[in-house]
Design an enzyme around this catalytic site. Sequence first.
Site, PDB file in Angstrom:
ATOM      1  N   LYS A 241       6.471  61.016  16.756  1.00 30.70           N
ATOM      2  CA  LYS A 241       7.071  62.276  16.531  1.00 30.70           C
ATOM      3  C   LYS A 241       8.166  61.738  15.350  1.00 30.70           C
ATOM      4  CE  LYS A 241       9.872  66.081  16.181  1.00 30.70           C
ATOM      5  NZ  LYS A 241      10.559  65.535  15.051  1.00 30.70           N
TER       6      LYS A 241
ATOM      7  N   GLU B 291      11.562  65.829  11.110  1.00 29.44           N
ATOM      8  CA  GLU B 291      11.053  66.680  10.203  1.00 29.44           C
ATOM      9  C   GLU B 291      11.623  66.758   8.810  1.00 29.44           C
ATOM     10  OE1 GLU B 291      14.754  68.378  12.387  1.00 29.44           O
ATOM     11  OE2 GLU B 291      12.945  67.163  13.080  1.00 29.44           O
TER      12      GLU B 291
ATOM     13  N   ASP C 201      10.624  62.373  -0.772  1.00 28.50           N
ATOM     14  CA  ASP C 201      10.870  62.810   0.677  1.00 28.50           C
ATOM     15  C   ASP C 201      12.215  62.617   1.283  1.00 28.50           C
ATOM     16  OD1 ASP C 201      10.197  64.367   2.990  1.00 28.50           O
ATOM     17  OD2 ASP C 201       8.835  62.855   4.036  1.00 28.50           O
TER      18      ASP C 201
ATOM     19  N   GLU D 231      30.998  58.811  12.980  1.00 29.98           N
ATOM     20  CA  GLU D 231      29.798  58.283  12.055  1.00 29.98           C
ATOM     21  C   GLU D 231      29.548  59.115  11.139  1.00 29.98           C
ATOM     22  OE1 GLU D 231      25.518  55.719  12.483  1.00 29.98           O
ATOM     23  OE2 GLU D 231      25.446  57.690  13.676  1.00 29.98           O
TER      24      GLU D 231
ATOM     25  N   THR E 141      11.671  59.065  16.166  1.00 27.01           N
ATOM     26  CA  THR E 141      11.956  58.469  14.974  1.00 27.01           C
ATOM     27  C   THR E 141      12.813  59.130  13.911  1.00 27.01           C
ATOM     28  OG1 THR E 141       9.935  58.197  13.705  1.00 27.01           O
ATOM     29  CG2 THR E 141      10.295  56.437  15.225  1.00 27.01           C
TER      30      THR E 141
ATOM     31  N   GLU F 259      18.531  53.838  20.487  1.00 31.78           N
ATOM     32  CA  GLU F 259      19.347  53.209  19.330  1.00 31.78           C
ATOM     33  C   GLU F 259      19.810  54.026  18.578  1.00 31.78           C
ATOM     34  OE1 GLU F 259      20.400  52.262  16.202  1.00 31.78           O
ATOM     35  OE2 GLU F 259      18.572  51.490  15.512  1.00 31.78           O
TER      36      GLU F 259
ATOM     37  N   CYS G 193      22.219  53.404  10.508  1.00 32.53           N
ATOM     38  CA  CYS G 193      22.943  53.483  11.569  1.00 32.53           C
ATOM     39  C   CYS G 193      24.011  52.024  11.781  1.00 32.53           C
ATOM     40  CB  CYS G 193      21.877  53.489  12.668  1.00 32.53           C
ATOM     41  SG  CYS G 193      20.773  52.043  12.592  1.00 32.53           S
TER      42      CYS G 193
ATOM     43  N   TRP H  92      16.884  44.115  17.826  1.00 33.43           N
ATOM     44  CA  TRP H  92      17.856  45.022  17.198  1.00 33.43           C
ATOM     45  C   TRP H  92      18.099  46.223  18.226  1.00 33.43           C
ATOM     46  CZ3 TRP H  92      19.742  45.602  12.244  1.00 33.43           C
ATOM     47  CH2 TRP H  92      20.284  46.732  11.822  1.00 33.43           C
TER      48      TRP H  92
END
Length: 503
Positions: A185, A188, A99, A394, A159, A260, A295, A460
Amino acid sequence: MAMSNVGIPSRQLYIDGEWREPVKKNRIPIINPSTEEIIGDIPAATSEDVDIAVEAARKALARDDWGSTTGAQRAKYLRAIAAKVLERKSELATLESLDSGKTSFESAADMDDVAACFEYYADLAEALDSKRKTPVNLHLDSFKTYVLREPLGVVGLITPWNYPLLMATWKVAPALAAGCAAILKPSELASITCLELGEICREVGLPPGALNILTGWGPVAAAPLSSHPHVDKISFTGSVPTGTKIMTAAAQLVKPVTLELGGKSPIVVFDDIDNLDIAVEWALFGCFSNAGQVCSATSRLIIQESIASEFLDRLLLWTKNIKISDPLEEDCKLGPIVSSGQYEKVLKFISNAKNEGATILYGGERPEHLKKGYYVQPTIITDVNTSMEIWKEEVFGPVLCVKTFKTEEEAIELANDTKYGLASAIMSKDVERCERFTKAFHSGIIWINCSQPTFHQLPWGGKKRSGFGRDLGEWGLEKYLNIKQVTEYTSDDAWAFYKSPSN
């Protein structure tokens, strides 16, 4: 090429303990990033489904089988979930790799971490029973006071795709441990394993509505959670622009959020390190593990000038030695980027850096032996100045930019020269220097002589634009609790503030 004989399960939304077709019946294709082929699909939730899930969560809290549980009872569910994850570990790890493009080694490690995180919060749920009601002694005869810790209510957990099941667990485990009812959630771009978590919850008999799982596009499936009047809190891990939108929507209802967000973390290397190769490997791992889609990736390498050329020579040798392949192949250490959209973004960052005058010391392109898949070579960029995009933004891919420094003051200034504040790393054998840097770094996570090791017992999260609030550790549980003070007047005497009419 490695082939997987694991089939992709076809699931619906997990709402109220059962599989439900989305109201609008739409599905989203699943694309395997290593082959660019469609391998299945996931249900696409909309605001109508969010309403149904929120209602299911509210009902769960009102029912005794979830709303009146003790921490010890909830711990049993969490341990049962952990055991099922381990039982299905190899299948779940394969699904994660298919995935998201994660290497099978990293996916398997994720599953161990998922189980350990559920176990950890099971322990904390049990410990919560003795802390649920804490007396506060005022040393007054006429008052009895105590503080209650109660579940916050219905929580929305949004997430990311880089550690699909693990990041979900960082939020789901403490939310359930606290006794909240949750709506998860997932992204996708990688939802398969999160839907399998629904099947696991069904199998262990988690009370209906305690956890609901809605897959779908962010704007139609996640946005309605942020603005829903009956969702009491949002915990989000993801990008800064999405975090800003969530915070804006939640602000209209004065709804608490934990965010986060991104990072552009530094790793500072001093010339007093004992072993060059050990430091080089940490620098690689800090930026190229999980294909750089982390991240907290230490994507800004800041090296002391006196060892810079030697360090870069070793770095190049190590980088050329990284095995890039289908993520299910043995010893693969770098898989593809998660999606075509992300792949194009990473390549754009690299070409922009080149156009701004930086040097692509290594990589920057698709690996020659891989004709398909969203693969980017591990990339090292030098001749970088602090006004360049590659220094500031980033990338979320295997791209490391390098700068040198002479003095400690200069190193600190470069390290903190970012709008983000998630993590910082220092490589030095000087203990006092490491302490100075620990104090001077503007970030929520500090690594000394390493980069990226993450333990669920520790908090964290970051500061500045990396967000606020903490996942993991006891801090990760506290954010799902409501603190209620109770004051009881125990005296038989009148309060005697007003004059009594009967006297």
